[in-house]
Scaffold this motif. Structure first.
Motif, short mmCIF file in Angstrom:
data_model
loop_
_atom_site.label_atom_id
_atom_site.label_comp_id
_atom_site.label_asym_id
_atom_site.label_seq_id
_atom_site.Cartn_x
_atom_site.Cartn_y
_atom_site.Cartn_z
N GLY A 68 0.78 -1.32 0.31
CA GLY A 68 0.06 0.01 0.09
C GLY A 68 0.94 1.82 0.14
O GLY A 68 1.63 1.33 0.13
N LEU A 69 0.44 2.23 -0.48
CA LEU A 69 0.94 3.78 -0.61
C LEU A 69 0.08 4.60 0.21
O LEU A 69 -1.13 4.36 0.33
N VAL A 70 0.51 5.57 0.90
CA VAL A 70 -0.44 6.63 1.15
C VAL A 70 0.45 8.06 0.76
O VAL A 70 1.24 7.78 0.07
N PHE A 71 -0.14 9.11 0.23
CA PHE A 71 0.07 10.28 -0.41
C PHE A 71 -0.48 11.37 -0.06
O PHE A 71 -1.51 11.77 0.67
N THR A 72 0.43 11.86 0.06
CA THR A 72 0.06 13.92 0.35
C THR A 72 1.07 14.76 -0.26
O THR A 72 0.63 14.67 -1.24
N THR A 73 0.90 15.70 -0.23
CA THR A 73 1.29 17.16 -0.93
C THR A 73 2.35 16.89 -1.87
O THR A 73 3.50 16.11 -1.91
N PRO A 74 2.04 17.55 -2.98
CA PRO A 74 1.21 17.59 -3.62
C PRO A 74 0.46 16.45 -5.18
O PRO A 74 -0.30 17.12 -5.37
N PHE A 75 0.22 15.58 -4.41
CA PHE A 75 -0.05 14.39 -5.21
C PHE A 75 -1.32 13.03 -4.81
O PHE A 75 -1.77 12.78 -5.36
N LYS A 76 -2.13 13.81 -3.82
CA LYS A 76 -3.48 13.62 -3.61
C LYS A 76 -4.63 13.51 -4.86
O LYS A 76 -5.42 12.22 -4.84
N GLN A 77 -4.53 14.30 -5.33
CA GLN A 77 -5.20 14.21 -7.11
C GLN A 77 -5.27 13.32 -8.13
O GLN A 77 -5.50 12.64 -8.18
N ILE A 78 -3.55 13.31 -8.13
CA ILE A 78 -3.53 12.86 -8.77
C ILE A 78 -3.33 11.08 -9.25
O ILE A 78 -2.93 10.05 -10.52
N ALA A 79 -3.18 10.97 -7.99
CA ALA A 79 -2.71 9.63 -7.15
C ALA A 79 -4.29 8.28 -7.99
O ALA A 79 -4.30 7.38 -7.86
N CYS A 80 -5.59 9.39 -8.01
CA CYS A 80 -6.61 8.51 -8.56
C CYS A 80 -6.38 7.59 -9.88
O CYS A 80 -6.94 6.72 -9.90
N ALA A 81 -5.40 8.13 -10.44
CA ALA A 81 -5.32 7.78 -11.57
C ALA A 81 -4.91 6.52 -11.59
O ALA A 81 -4.13 5.40 -12.62
N PHE A 82 -3.68 5.73 -10.24
CA PHE A 82 -2.92 4.87 -9.75
C PHE A 82 -3.91 3.52 -9.65
O PHE A 82 -3.36 2.36 -9.67
N ALA A 83 -4.97 4.02 -9.41
CA ALA A 83 -5.97 3.73 -8.66
C ALA A 83 -7.13 2.89 -9.92
O ALA A 83 -7.22 2.86 -10.99
N ASP A 84 -7.17 1.15 -9.96
CA ASP A 84 -7.76 0.50 -10.79
C ASP A 84 -9.63 0.64 -10.47
O ASP A 84 -10.28 0.13 -11.01
N GLU A 85 -9.77 1.10 -8.55
CA GLU A 85 -10.87 1.06 -8.29
C GLU A 85 -11.40 2.22 -7.27
O GLU A 85 -9.60 2.12 -6.20
N LEU A 86 -11.91 3.37 -7.06
CA LEU A 86 -11.73 4.58 -6.82
C LEU A 86 -13.38 4.18 -5.27
O LEU A 86 -14.20 4.15 -5.73
N GLY A 87 -12.96 4.15 -3.51
CA GLY A 87 -13.65 4.34 -2.50
C GLY A 87 -14.92 5.48 -2.86
O GLY A 87 -14.74 6.03 -3.15
N ALA A 88 -15.89 5.65 -2.34
CA ALA A 88 -16.83 6.91 -1.89
C ALA A 88 -16.49 8.26 -1.85
O ALA A 88 -17.28 9.03 -2.42
N GLN A 89 -15.66 7.80 -0.28
CA GLN A 89 -14.89 8.87 -0.35
C GLN A 89 -13.97 9.70 -1.09
O GLN A 89 -14.50 11.12 -1.92
N ALA A 90 -13.33 8.79 -2.23
CA ALA A 90 -12.77 9.53 -3.35
C ALA A 90 -13.37 10.15 -4.06
O ALA A 90 -13.39 10.73 -5.47
#
Length: 266
Positions: A68-90
């Motif tokens: 697993g990875l945690v993302f902090t500044t400034p990557f929280k938005q671009i990190a969505c592109a690395f996911a195969d699936e996003l949860g409800a909050q995301a």
């Protein structure tokens, strides 16, 4: 002593990706939570430059003992592109701060910043319901906090970001959560508010700036700063001097650490 006992070839790896990275506390706190649950696992800091993130992160994700990875500044938005699936909050926020590898090899992303902030206030006995709130910062963390606060039905939510498009985007997200909230996109100020939230990086590490031009803050305002290092930012020092109750970024982290580890260990 020629060896340590807390890491071996069997240890599972997690990482936190950011720029800068020296300010983060996740390595200490998430590793402690993993150890408290009897897991042979460790979270390490990973410093990646913004110009390299799109090529570097997918390669890091190929490491076979990385879970697993945690993302902090400034990557929280671009990190969505690395996911195969996003949860409800995301999906609501449009950003993630945690990415977990599932047993089938798929990567699932979600965000826990907003939930952590609301939990920090709850533990201090404060509710956002009916309150007038000033939120500074509408990036990944700020959007997550704005959406989570919107679910608590504040009366007024003022939003400021140096990027007006981000502020406008968060405004629309808040409206979808609760159209009854009065939303004002405005310069940061402390007039007529009950709660001040800083979700911008201004004040991080050795940055001497304030996210708001205020030499004093009225003592009736509850002041929160999402920055974790330093634990007492200039904003919090000025707020304390004015008699305000202050809530620190570390308290938000405590509110989200357990949720992130739960997410990692599904």
């Amino acid at each position: 002593m020629d060896q340590v006992e807390f890491i071996s070839g069997r240890t599972r790896i997690y990482g936190i990706v950011g720029h800068p990275i020296a300010q983060v506390r996740s390595p200490e706190m998430i590793t402690a939570e993993l150890f408290s649950r009897g897991r042979d696992a460790i979270l390490i800091p990973i410093h990646i430059l913004p110009a390299d993130v799109e090529t570097c992160v997918p390669q890091v994700m190929r490491i076979q003992n990385l879970d697993g990875l945690v993302f902090t500044t400034p990557f929280k938005q671009i990190a969505c592109a690395f996911a195969d699936e996003l949860g409800a909050q995301a999906l609501a926020v449009g950003a993630i701060n945690a990415l977990a590898r599932r047993s089938d090899g798929r990567w699932v992303g979600d965000i826990f910043d907003g939930l952590g902030c609301v939990e920090a206030f709850r533990r201090r006995g404060h509710s956002f319901t009916g309150k007038r709130v000033m939120l500074i910062g509408a990036g990944g963390a700020g959007s997550a906090i704005g959406v989570a606060v919107a679910h608590q039905s504040p009366a007024v939510l003022r939003i400021f970001d140096i990027d007006s498009a981000r502020a406008a985007s968060l405004t629309e997200k808040v409206r979808r959560v609760d159209p009854r909230i009065e939303i004002i996109c405005d310069q940061p100020n402390v007039d007529g508010i009950d709660i001040l939230l800083n979700a911008s990086p201004v004040g991080m590490l050795d940055d001497p700036r304030m996210p708001i031009a205020a030499e004093t803050i009225p003592g009736n305002v509850v002041v929160f700063d999402a920055i974790v290092k330093p634990e007492e930012t200039k904003l919090l020092r000025i707020a304390t001097a004015g008699g305000c109750e202050t809530i620190r970024g570390r308290e938000m982290m405590r509110g989200q650490i357990a949720k992130i580890v739960d997410f990692f260990l599904v």
